[in-house]
Design a protein around this motif. Structure first.
Motif, short mmCIF file in Angstrom:
data_model
loop_
_atom_site.label_atom_id
_atom_site.label_comp_id
_atom_site.label_asym_id
_atom_site.label_seq_id
_atom_site.Cartn_x
_atom_site.Cartn_y
_atom_site.Cartn_z
N TYR A 205 0.83 -1.20 0.00
CA TYR A 205 0.00 0.00 0.00
C TYR A 205 0.87 1.26 0.00
O TYR A 205 1.63 1.49 0.95
CB TYR A 205 -0.91 0.01 1.22
N LEU A 206 0.73 2.04 -1.07
CA LEU A 206 1.40 3.33 -1.14
C LEU A 206 0.44 4.47 -0.83
O LEU A 206 0.85 5.64 -0.80
CB LEU A 206 2.04 3.53 -2.52
N ASP A 207 -0.83 4.16 -0.65
CA ASP A 207 -1.78 5.08 -0.04
C ASP A 207 -2.67 4.25 0.88
O ASP A 207 -2.54 3.03 0.95
CB ASP A 207 -2.60 5.86 -1.08
N TYR A 208 -3.57 4.90 1.61
CA TYR A 208 -4.26 4.19 2.69
C TYR A 208 -5.21 3.11 2.20
O TYR A 208 -5.23 2.00 2.74
CB TYR A 208 -5.04 5.18 3.56
N LYS A 209 -6.00 3.38 1.16
CA LYS A 209 -7.07 2.46 0.78
C LYS A 209 -6.72 1.52 -0.36
O LYS A 209 -7.25 0.41 -0.43
CB LYS A 209 -8.32 3.27 0.40
N GLU A 210 -5.85 1.91 -1.25
CA GLU A 210 -5.63 1.14 -2.47
C GLU A 210 -4.28 0.43 -2.43
O GLU A 210 -3.25 1.06 -2.21
CB GLU A 210 -5.71 2.07 -3.68
#
Length: 442
Positions: A205-210
């Protein structure tokens, strides 16, 4: 025995459980030679996988039908001067009588150094005799070491490395140009019956959701394949290990169950039981495969186990199988980390409590009993355990550039020792393993 035709010998021995094949090697020289051959390995594995995944290849009553899971451990050594975790084969469940003493039942597995991060798992999972474990490198806990403990064959998969230039913003910790990915990955290890393929799934994960999804198919020669993204934030407690069952890998995502179909390489959401829909922050839950079926366990004031099945409209429905009051049995402080490990052929469930004690629950009599002492009694700070089945699955035959390690690298081997599959040796806990052969790829 020497006079028996080779095809008859192969047919006989290929029906013997893997643990007993070593004794067959000693019958005569001819049998030993045949057992070391690839024809026997392939035949034995084919029969065993048929038993593991249901059915019998010829309808006969054979010993291979008595496949039973073993226990496989990652144990942290309880020594202030030595910080290390060792892997052990724990033996078959049927060998457990009234008491399971770790030091008397564990057989050391040689392996590269395990990471020493107590908040993360060491074992990704076991599938048809192959064990996938984590390796620590470049600020990530990575599912890249696969071995067969029975044949001592192993392989390292390519590493995940996230560089500073791969991310944007200030949401990540950067150390010497590399991104700290602790707690930002999920993974799983499984098998596709229709294609006879083993796959490792890695999500970061490089962002919270995706999350970015990669798949490694053993023996394909394609390396890690990026197949897209997953829009769910999977639970990444203990390194985010998924549960394999029925050609899919499953994770929880708070009050959801997310499945990854290994054949289609697609994600989907499952219907969930009421207990998960109404989950509170203090409720602890998880997934486990019991008897080959996906189960969800929920630890509230009591311990519930739910199993999933197909409904008439081909969608999943959940049924509560067990409701266990273990507080009356487990003495001392309630740490609320009672975890089911496997279902035996006798209808008993083996549990691990507090990363230390093994319990056995008889589903017929509803009797719960302790079968081991505290792990600390046998010099372990904590133990992690999964179900495992011994097979002769070969990474080399699949197409991997694998290697094979020896128990005693310094001893002189005779020509007859070459390519011999030796039984797991019992090794002293203090023995230092030569890990130079296990170096990760640079």
């Amino acid at each position: 025995m020497e006079s028996l035709p080779s095809d008859i010998v192969l047919d006989i021995v290929s029906r013997v459980p893997a643990e007993s094949v070593f004794e067959c090697k000693l019958v005569c020289k001819k049998w030993g030679t045949l057992i070391r051959g690839s024809n026997f390995t392939n035949m034995h594995l084919r029969r065993l996988l048929t038993q593991i995944h249901g059915g019998d290849d010829d309808g006969s009553d054979n010993l291979a039908a008595k496949v039973e899971s073993c226990l496989f451990f990652a144990c942290r050594i309880d020594d202030p001067d030595v910080e290390r975790t060792l892997l052990f084969h724990g033996g078959q469940v049927s060998d457990i009588d009234e008491e399971y003493i770790y030091n008397q039942n564990l057989k050391r597995i040689y392996h590269p150094p395990m990471h020493e991060e107590p908040l993360f798992n060491h074992l990704v999972g076991s599938c048809n005799g192959l064990v996938c474990t984590f390796q620590h490198h470049h600020l990530v806990i990575d599912p890249i070491f696969i071995c067969n403990p029975l044949t001592r064959e192993y392989v390292h998969l390519p590493e995940l490395v996230i560089k500073k230039e791969d991310v944007s913003g200030d949401r990540f910790d950067i150390e010497e140009g590399e991104v700290n990915m602790y707690g930002k990955t999920a993974c799983g290890f499984g098998y596709v019956r229709s294609t006879n393929e083993y796959k490792v799934v890695r999500i970061h994960y490089l962002d919270y959701k995706e999350g970015n999804v990669e798949v490694y198919t053993l023996g394909s020669g394609c390396g890690w394949r990026a197949i897209g993204k997953v829009s769910h934030r999977l639970d990444m407690f203990k390194a985010g290990t998924g549960t394999y069952a029925n050609d899919a890998i499953y994770w929880t995502a708070y009050n959801k169950v997310v499945a990854f179909d290994l054949a289609k390489e697609e994600f989907r959401l499952l219907r969930v039981p009421l207990c998960l829909q109404n989950r509170q922050n203090s409720d602890r839950c998880g997934l486990v495969a019991l008897g080959g079926h996906l189960c969800l366990y929920m630890d509230k004031l009591r311990f519930e186990i739910w199993s999933v099945m197909k409904s008439s409209d081909s969608r999943e429905t959940w049924r509560m199988e067990l409701d266990i009051d273990y507080e009356a049995v487990v003495m001392g402080s309630r740490k609320r980390n009672f975890k089911p490990i496997l279902l035996t052929k006798k209808g008993e469930i083996i549990f691990l409590y507090a990363e230390s004690v093994l319990y056995c629950y008889d589903t017929k009599t509803t009797f719960l009993k302790m079968i081991s002492d505290e792990a600390s009694a046998d010099y372990f700070e904590a133990v992690e355990v999964i179900a495992h089945v011994n097979t002769f699955a070969s990474l080399e035959v699949m197409g991997e550039n694998s290697k094979r390690y020896t128990v005693h690298p310094s001893r002189v081997r005779s020509p007859r020792d070459d390519d011999v599959i030796d039984e797991l040796d019992r090794v002293a806990l203090s023995e230092v393993c030569d890990t130079t052969r296990f170096k990760l790829r640079s």
